[in-house]
Design a protein around this motif. Structure first.
Motif, short mmCIF file in Angstrom:
data_model
loop_
_atom_site.label_atom_id
_atom_site.label_comp_id
_atom_site.label_asym_id
_atom_site.label_seq_id
_atom_site.Cartn_x
_atom_site.Cartn_y
_atom_site.Cartn_z
N PRO A 97 0.81 -1.24 0.00
CA PRO A 97 0.00 0.00 0.00
C PRO A 97 0.84 1.28 0.00
CG PRO A 97 -0.87 -1.59 1.58
CD PRO A 97 0.46 -2.10 1.14
N GLU A 98 1.95 1.29 0.74
CA GLU A 98 2.73 2.52 0.84
C GLU A 98 3.52 2.83 -0.42
OE1 GLU A 98 6.80 1.30 3.12
OE2 GLU A 98 4.93 0.96 4.25
N ARG A 99 3.58 1.85 -1.35
CA ARG A 99 4.31 2.08 -2.61
C ARG A 99 3.39 2.55 -3.74
NH1 ARG A 99 9.45 0.34 -2.02
NH2 ARG A 99 9.88 -1.23 -0.41
N ILE A 100 2.08 2.51 -3.50
CA ILE A 100 1.14 2.93 -4.54
C ILE A 100 1.31 4.41 -4.92
CG2 ILE A 100 -1.30 3.25 -5.09
CD1 ILE A 100 -0.31 0.38 -5.30
N PRO A 101 1.50 5.35 -3.95
CA PRO A 101 1.70 6.76 -4.35
C PRO A 101 2.85 6.95 -5.34
CG PRO A 101 1.26 6.62 -2.00
CD PRO A 101 1.43 5.21 -2.48
N ALA A 102 3.92 6.16 -5.18
CA ALA A 102 5.06 6.28 -6.11
C ALA A 102 4.66 5.82 -7.50
CB ALA A 102 6.24 5.47 -5.59
N VAL A 103 3.75 4.86 -7.59
CA VAL A 103 3.26 4.40 -8.89
C VAL A 103 2.49 5.53 -9.58
CG1 VAL A 103 1.78 2.76 -10.10
CG2 VAL A 103 3.13 1.99 -8.15
N VAL A 104 1.63 6.20 -8.81
CA VAL A 104 0.86 7.32 -9.36
C VAL A 104 1.80 8.42 -9.83
CG1 VAL A 104 -0.86 9.09 -8.85
CG2 VAL A 104 -1.11 6.79 -7.87
N PRO A 140 12.24 1.16 -8.91
CA PRO A 140 12.22 -0.27 -9.29
C PRO A 140 11.56 -1.16 -8.26
CG PRO A 140 14.43 0.44 -8.66
CD PRO A 140 13.60 1.67 -8.76
N ASN A 141 11.32 -0.64 -7.04
CA ASN A 141 10.68 -1.43 -6.00
C ASN A 141 9.16 -1.26 -5.97
OD1 ASN A 141 13.05 -2.62 -4.86
ND2 ASN A 141 13.52 -0.67 -3.89
N THR A 142 8.62 -0.45 -6.89
CA THR A 142 7.17 -0.28 -6.94
C THR A 142 6.52 -1.51 -7.57
OG1 THR A 142 7.43 0.92 -9.02
CG2 THR A 142 7.20 2.23 -7.01
N PRO A 143 5.24 -1.75 -7.26
CA PRO A 143 4.54 -2.93 -7.82
C PRO A 143 4.47 -2.85 -9.34
CG PRO A 143 3.30 -1.97 -6.00
CD PRO A 143 4.38 -1.00 -6.32
N ALA A 183 1.16 2.59 -15.44
CA ALA A 183 2.56 2.92 -15.16
C ALA A 183 3.50 2.04 -15.98
CB ALA A 183 2.84 2.77 -13.67
N ASP A 184 3.15 0.77 -16.15
CA ASP A 184 4.01 -0.16 -16.88
C ASP A 184 4.01 0.12 -18.38
OD1 ASP A 184 4.82 -1.51 -14.62
OD2 ASP A 184 3.16 -2.93 -14.69
N ILE A 185 3.02 0.87 -18.83
CA ILE A 185 2.97 1.25 -20.25
C ILE A 185 3.69 2.58 -20.49
CG2 ILE A 185 1.44 1.96 -22.13
CD1 ILE A 185 -0.62 -0.03 -21.08
#
Length: 401
Positions: free
Chosen positions: A272-279, A289-292, A391-393
């Motif tokens: 959950p705490e890594r989701i903001p970095a994805v956004v 590189p550690n984001t989902p 994000a992966d795209i």
């Protein structure tokens, strides 16, 4: 480019096979206990073909992303015919239902173990704990004021070759330097850099401890921020992969699997705490590189691994993804299998308490009362999938060339 596409397709196919086998795990255990399995399909969408064998219909759908296993009476909301009622899943003992529900995740764990075992006996397992194992012994040790001078592969007359002369070999595990016990490569590096002249280095070779006397030279090395320093060096490189024989690989893979499962669980807790970095990465920030990653991102990384010839990365990622899916699916949240297991054991504990009070069993849980909670979890899960796919795209995680 063609190799990259092949890698993407292979990784996506590996995921599809894993999920299909997940459903096969449910089917086989359900059949073993006598439950009625109506259908087992690979994929979703329109049916390409199907056939019936016994009481079960098997088939392939047009969209090969996952699959499903239709077991009669999986929940009390499932309508069953009179002939199915005696073999409805909800009528079976709690432990049998638990085995069937957890069989999918267990299948992922088994697949991950098999992939890691094949890695162990062919190319080795990743050295995640920085074990002080030598992968290469240099022809010489170079000194210099810059990294380019130090890494120059051409040996000059008079350049020392301490490790080679002393008899160190690729595959040796260093366990002591100058009488100081060594358990990691960083400890080895510090111990060697602080050494000078004849130094006893003990290694583990083919299961036997051997002590070698290494004449450690002091060489010039650049210092971060500018300048140079004199440090000891012997000319060895760390192993990124640890090889195993067919028998030793069983134990090695078991230990590695345990470590990887623990690491996967820790990453899941941090999810959950890594989701903001994805956004943030979607809007241009550097992708951590550690984001989902989604299946799309994992497949892209798998394609890059094949393109660069890094099959160990491809297989490790495939095994890791199986472990993640297996653990995630056991979370006590509907509609995951773990949620169904939680409901099953709630029924068991509730009926036990009712029995203590002289009451009859309460019967199967009414899943319709859980629809609101399930819908919230589905919406949240869908949003996370959408974010990671996006994000992966637009900003994918890439392997270093």
């Amino acid at each position: 480019m063609l190799v990259y596409i092949l890698g993407v397709v292979l990784f996506a196919l590996g995921i599809c096979v894993s999920v299909a086998l997940h459903e096969a795990g449910h089917m086989l255990t359900a059949k073993a206990f006598g439950m009625k399995v109506r259908r087992y399909f690979v994929g979703f969408g329109p049916t390409i073909f199907s056939f019936r064998r016994g009481e079960t219909e098997y088939g392939l759908k047009a969209i090969p992303l996952g699959g499903f296993c239709d077991i009669a009476g999986m929940t009390a909301l499932d309508e069953v015919t009179p002939d199915e009622a005696p073999r409805a899943m909800y009528r079976y003992k709690t432990w049998k239902r638990t085995v069937v529900l957890s069989a999918g995740s267990v299948t992922h764990f088994i697949l991950g173990f098999i992939v890691l075992y094949l890695m162990a006996i062919t190319m080795g397992l990743p050295n995640l704990t920085s074990k002080p194992v030598v992968s290469e012994v240099s022809e010489c040790v170079r000194g210099g004021a810059t990294a380019a001078e130090v890494n120059d592969p051409v040996c000059q007359p008079g350049d020392p070759a301490p490790a080679k002369v002393a008899g160190l070999l690729a595959g040796d595990e260093v366990v002591a330097v100058g009488g100081q016990n060594i358990t990691s490569w960083s400890q080895l590096l510090v111990a060697v850099q602080n050494s000078s002249g004849p130094t006893d280095i003990t290694v583990l070779r083919d299961g036997q401890r051997t002590t070698l006397n290494v004449d450690v030279p002091q060489v010039t090395r650049p210092v971060q921020g500018g300048g140079t320093e004199q440090v000891g060096a012997i000319g060895v490189a760390p192993a990124s992969l640890l090889p195993y024989g067919p028998v030793a690989a069983l134990g090695g893979t078991a230990v590695f699997t345990g470590d990887l499962l623990a690491e996967t669980w820790q990453r899941l807790l941090e999810f959950p705490e890594r989701i903001p970095a994805v956004v943030e990465s979607i809007f241009g920030a550097e992708r951590d590189p550690n984001t989902p990653v989604s299946v799309v991102g994992a497949s892209r990384i798998g394609g890059e691994a094949v393109e660069q010839g890094l099959w160990e990365v491809f297989l490790f990622l495939l095994a890791s993804l199986n472990f993640f899916i297996g653990i995630f699916n056991l979370l006590p949240l509907l509609p995951l299998d773990g949620g169904h297991i939680a409901v099953t054991w709630y029924e068991r504990v509730r009926d036990w308490l009712r029995k203590l009070r002289g009451k009859v069993p309460g019967g199967p849980v009414d899943y319709s009362k859980l629809n609101a909670v399930t819908a919230v979890i589905v919406v949240i899960g869908g949003a996370v999938v959408l974010l990671t796919v996006t994000a992966d795209i637009v900003n994918p995680i890439r392997l270093a060339p």
